[in-house]
Design a protein around this motif. Structure first.
Motif, mmCIF file in Angstrom:
data_model
loop_
_atom_site.group_PDB
_atom_site.id
_atom_site.type_symbol
_atom_site.label_atom_id
_atom_site.label_comp_id
_atom_site.label_asym_id
_atom_site.label_seq_id
_atom_site.Cartn_x
_atom_site.Cartn_y
_atom_site.Cartn_z
ATOM 1 N N LEU A 192 2.391 1.703 -3.425
ATOM 2 C CA LEU A 192 1.409 2.231 -4.375
ATOM 3 C C LEU A 192 1.179 3.729 -4.163
ATOM 4 C CD1 LEU A 192 -1.354 -0.520 -4.651
ATOM 5 C CD2 LEU A 192 0.194 0.286 -6.427
ATOM 6 N N ALA A 193 1.097 4.149 -2.910
ATOM 7 C CA ALA A 193 0.865 5.568 -2.624
ATOM 8 C C ALA A 193 2.039 6.419 -3.086
ATOM 9 C CB ALA A 193 0.623 5.757 -1.131
ATOM 10 N N SER A 236 0.832 -1.212 0.000
ATOM 11 C CA SER A 236 0.000 0.000 0.000
ATOM 12 C C SER A 236 0.864 1.259 0.000
ATOM 13 C CB SER A 236 -0.920 0.020 1.213
ATOM 14 O OG SER A 236 -1.745 -1.096 1.214
ATOM 15 N N THR A 279 3.874 13.503 -14.361
ATOM 16 C CA THR A 279 2.995 13.609 -15.523
ATOM 17 C C THR A 279 2.007 14.758 -15.435
ATOM 18 O OG1 THR A 279 1.489 11.985 -14.566
ATOM 19 C CG2 THR A 279 3.146 11.167 -16.080
ATOM 20 N N GLY A 330 4.386 5.575 -5.282
ATOM 21 C CA GLY A 330 4.510 5.477 -6.740
ATOM 22 C C GLY A 330 3.477 6.331 -7.460
ATOM 23 N N SER A 331 2.263 6.348 -6.956
ATOM 24 C CA SER A 331 1.217 7.177 -7.565
ATOM 25 C C SER A 331 1.554 8.655 -7.452
ATOM 26 C CB SER A 331 -0.129 6.914 -6.889
ATOM 27 O OG SER A 331 -0.487 5.580 -7.032
ATOM 28 N N GLY A 332 2.054 9.054 -6.293
ATOM 29 C CA GLY A 332 2.461 10.453 -6.129
ATOM 30 C C GLY A 332 3.606 10.821 -7.045
ATOM 31 N N TYR A 333 4.553 9.921 -7.208
ATOM 32 C CA TYR A 333 5.708 10.166 -8.084
ATOM 33 C C TYR A 333 5.261 10.306 -9.535
ATOM 34 C CZ TYR A 333 10.440 9.437 -9.927
ATOM 35 O OH TYR A 333 11.632 9.574 -10.578
ATOM 36 N N VAL A 334 4.404 9.409 -9.979
ATOM 37 C CA VAL A 334 3.907 9.480 -11.354
ATOM 38 C C VAL A 334 3.075 10.738 -11.558
ATOM 39 C CG1 VAL A 334 2.340 8.365 -12.993
ATOM 40 C CG2 VAL A 334 4.037 7.019 -11.774
ATOM 41 N N ALA A 335 2.239 11.077 -10.587
ATOM 42 C CA ALA A 335 1.437 12.293 -10.698
ATOM 43 C C ALA A 335 2.332 13.520 -10.757
ATOM 44 C CB ALA A 335 0.471 12.399 -9.520
#
Length: 141
Positions: free
Chosen positions: A18-19, A15, A29, A21-26
Motif C-alpha cells: 500500500l505504501a 502495508s 498523478t 503503491g500510494s507513492g507510485y500513484v502520487a
C-alpha cells in the motif's frame, strides 16, 4: 511458521504494498508526470496507451518480483530491453526534474549557481558508476 507469524508477515507485506503503491500513484498523478511526458513528446492523443503501458508494466514487474521467471530469450534482445528500460527511467527522471525544477534549486542551495554543468555531470556519472557497480557486482555472484 506459526499462524501469528504468517498473519504478521501478510500484514507487513500488504502495508508495504500500500505504501509503495500510494507513492507510485502520487508520483504519477500529483506531479503530472504522464501528461507532461505526453505533451513534450507530442503524443497526448495516445494517453490511453501510456496508461495501459504503466498498468501492464506494473503487473509484469509484480509478477517478475514474486515469481522470478526465466524467460529464455536471446542476450541480444535483453540488451535492447535493457536499453529501452534505461531510456524510460531517464525520461521519467527528466520529467520529474523538469516538473520540480530540482537542478536550479539544488544548485542554488549548494551555492554553485554558475556551475550547473558540474552538478549535472556529477548526477550523470553517479548514475553510470552506480549502474555499472550493480551490474558487475551481481554478475560475479
Amino acid at each position: 511458521m506459526t499462524t501469528i507469524e504468517v498473519v504478521f508477515t501478510l500484514f507487513i507485506a500488504f502495508s508495504g504494498g500500500l505504501a509503495v503503491g500510494s507513492g507510485y500513484v502520487a508520483f504519477l498523478t500529483v506531479l503530472g508526470i504522464l501528461p507532461r511526458l505526453a505533451q513534450i513528446s507530442k503524443t497526448a492523443d495516445k494517453i490511453v496507451w501510456y496508461e495501459a503501458a504503466i498498468i501492464l508494466g506494473t503487473m509484469a514487474g509484480i509478477y517478475g518480483g514474486l515469481r522470478d521467471p526465466v524467460l529464455g530469450i536471446s542476450p541480444y534482445f535483453l540488451l535492447i530491453m535493457g536499453l529501452a528500460g534505461g531510456i524510460f527511467v531517464g525520461l521519467i527522471a527528466g520529467a520529474l526534474a523538469e516538473v520540480l525544477n530540482v537542478i536550479p534549486i539544488l544548485a542554488k542551495r549548494l551555492n554553485i549557481d554558475g556551475k550547473i554543468i558540474v552538478l549535472l555531470m556529477a548526477v550523470v556519472f553517479g548514475k553510470i558508476f552506480g549502474s555499472l557497480f550493480q551490474w558487475l557486482y551481481f554478475i560475479r555472484q
